[in-house]
Design a protein around this motif. Structure first.
Motif, PDB file in Angstrom:
ATOM      1  N   GLY A  97       0.895  -1.212  -0.136  1.00 40.85           N
ATOM      2  CA  GLY A  97       0.206   0.074   0.092  1.00 40.85           C
ATOM      3  C   GLY A  97       0.850   1.350  -0.054  1.00 40.85           C
ATOM      4  O   GLY A  97       1.944   1.072   0.755  1.00 40.85           O
ATOM      5  N   MET A 147      -4.469   1.761   2.791  1.00 41.64           N
ATOM      6  CA  MET A 147      -4.611   1.511   1.176  1.00 41.64           C
ATOM      7  C   MET A 147      -3.998  -0.111   1.181  1.00 41.64           C
ATOM      8  O   MET A 147      -4.395  -0.887   0.266  1.00 41.64           O
ATOM      9  CB  MET A 147      -3.614   2.256   0.495  1.00 41.64           C
ATOM     10  N   ARG A 176      -6.464  -2.859  -0.599  1.00 44.65           N
ATOM     11  CA  ARG A 176      -6.246  -3.734  -1.562  1.00 44.65           C
ATOM     12  C   ARG A 176      -5.984  -5.360  -1.505  1.00 44.65           C
ATOM     13  O   ARG A 176      -6.623  -5.837  -2.288  1.00 44.65           O
ATOM     14  CB  ARG A 176      -4.489  -3.157  -2.104  1.00 44.65           C
TER      15      ARG A 176
END
Length: 463
Positions: A420, A442, A446
């Motif tokens: 991320g 993030m 993901r």
């Protein structure tokens, strides 16, 4: 509470220096006792005097007896604690004080009591059997030190330490007198003076007393294995001997007529200043090198050689603030090693270490040398890059290629990771830790999307 009746336990790191001190201390006591016994035999048995070197008689009978009593007192106190040894040491200290104080009284009053020649006649001096004032003062201090050493109280212990330092200073002053022919420092005249063999006993006894106190927990800076202790043991002998060596060299040059006394003194002081300056410089370099080593140990991860969490916090926040001041951006990437949890359960610690070390190597090789690479958790790496144009995309491509090449070979581990990233905004007020949280979010988002989509593989996995 620190007491003198038992030897304080030393740590494992301090054991070796203390063992060496104990050996040297015992040797000092034994050598002093041997010198004293040999001189006593010469005074008591005329037939053995022919075997002795010239000047042996300068160490008077009472002086030799005082040295023997001092050695006996130190031996009794340093070999263990028992009521019998304690009282025997006190008795030795009392007899020692009596001999020394009687000599001082004779010097002060100008009258000889005859006690000095009670056991052995002395025809070599105009003051038969009388020890010098300097010698008498030394043994008064030694008697006081031995007496206080039998008292189990911290203040008494510290008083013995002070007396040990004073005894060392007293012996060095007498030694200086011999070095520079200052008779007033080592005696009243050439027949009533502190003889060289008496001075040797003084130095040995002072060192033995200091060594014994070291074993009881005093002078820790000289016995430990820390930076200060190592530096002290290396520098102290040189610092003590260097002035004497230089002054003796200057005096010798003046005696042979190569230099005038004034020039010899000036030259000696200049050389001493240069030598001490060089010594301080060497100490500074050594301290700086050790400080760098300690800094690396504090900020580096032992397994992988990249920064640890503390190093990442220190250098990462510095890079973040610098980017804000210069109106530039940084990109923070978080790499989670997806394969580590599986390896922890199914493979050995060596396999996990291989996987982590290889990932650290790949990250360092893929990013620029100025970028920050750190291992912040057991399965997490963090990178801070200043690549504003691509945000680390090129580096990620290099990482993917390197991971595929590693996984293609038969290793006990395979590298799989998810990543991320978050890029800072110089116009934003967010903190460095908020940037870290954004990158972590993030990475987790993901990873969640990959699981929902059914890909089942994280970035960097082998297909």
């Amino acid at each position: 509470m620190k007491t003198d009746s038992i030897v304080l336990p030393a740590s494992q790191s301090d054991a070796t220096p203390l063992k060496r001190v104990a050996v040297v201390q015992a040797a000092c006591v034994a050598i002093t006792a041997l010198i004293a016994v040999l001189i006593l035999l010469a005074w008591l048995i005329k037939d053995v005097r022919a075997w002795y070197p010239a000047g042996w008689y300068l160490m008077k009978f009472d002086t030799a007896l005082s040295a023997l009593l001092s050695a006996a007192g130190l031996a009794l106190l340093s070999t263990g604690s028992s009521p019998l040894r304690t009282w025997a040491a006190r008795a030795a200290a009392l007899l020692l004080a009596l001999l020394a104080l009687l000599a001082l009284y004779e010097h002060a009053s100008g009258r000889l009591t005859g006690f000095d020649t009670l056991f052995a006649a002395d025809t070599t001096s105009n003051a038969p059997g009388l020890m010098s004032v300097q010698t008498a003062i030394y043994f008064v201090l030694m008697a006081l030190g031995l007496s206080l050493a039998t008292v189990q109280h911290p203040r008494a212990g510290m008083a013995v330490v002070v007396l040990a330092v004073l005894l060392s200073l007293h012996a060095l002053i007498i030694f200086s007198g011999y070095c520079f022919d200052a008779v007033q420092l080592f005696g009243q005249n050439m027949s009533t003076r502190t003889s060289p063999h008496t001075l040797a006993c003084m130095l040995l006894l002072a060192f033995a007393l200091i060594g014994w106190r070291m074993q009881l927990g005093y002078f820790p800076v000289l016995t430990g294995k820390g930076l200060g202790s190592r530096m002290s043991r290396q520098v102290l002998p040189l610092a003590l001997l260097l002035p004497f060596v230089l002054m003796l060299g200057g005096t010798a040059l003046a005696r042979v007529g190569w230099l005038s006394p004034a020039v010899a003194v000036g030259l000696t002081i200049a050389v001493l200043a240069i030598a001490l300056g060089a010594l301080v410089s060497l100490m500074g370099r050594r301290i700086n090198a050790l400080e760098r080593s300690l800094h690396d140990l504090a900020l580096l991860d032992e397994m992988t050689g990249v920064l640890n969490y503390r190093g990442f916090e220190v250098l990462g926040e510095q890079a973040f603030l610098e980017a804000r001041r210069s109106r530039t951006t940084i990109t923070l990437l978080v790499f989670i090693m997806e394969s580590v949890s599986e390896l922890d359960q199914s493979a050995s610690h060596d396999a996990v270490a291989l996987c982590m070390r290889e990932m650290a190597r790949i990250l360092k090789a893929s990013f620029e040398p100025a970028d920050i690479v750190a291992r912040t958790e057991s399965d997490e790496f963090v990178v801070i890059t200043n690549d504003e144009s691509t945000g680390g995309v090129i580096a990620l491509m290099r990482i993917g290629e390197a991971v595929e090449a590693f996984n293609a070979v038969d290793h006990p581990c395979k590298i799989r990771f998810s990543v991320g990233e978050a890029t800072s905004d110089p116009d934003s007020s967010e903190s460095f830790h908020h940037l870290i949280e954004r990158a972590g979010m993030m990475q987790r988002e993901r990873r969640r999307v990959e699981r929902v989509s059914g890909t089942g593989e994280a970035a960097g996995s082998s297909r």
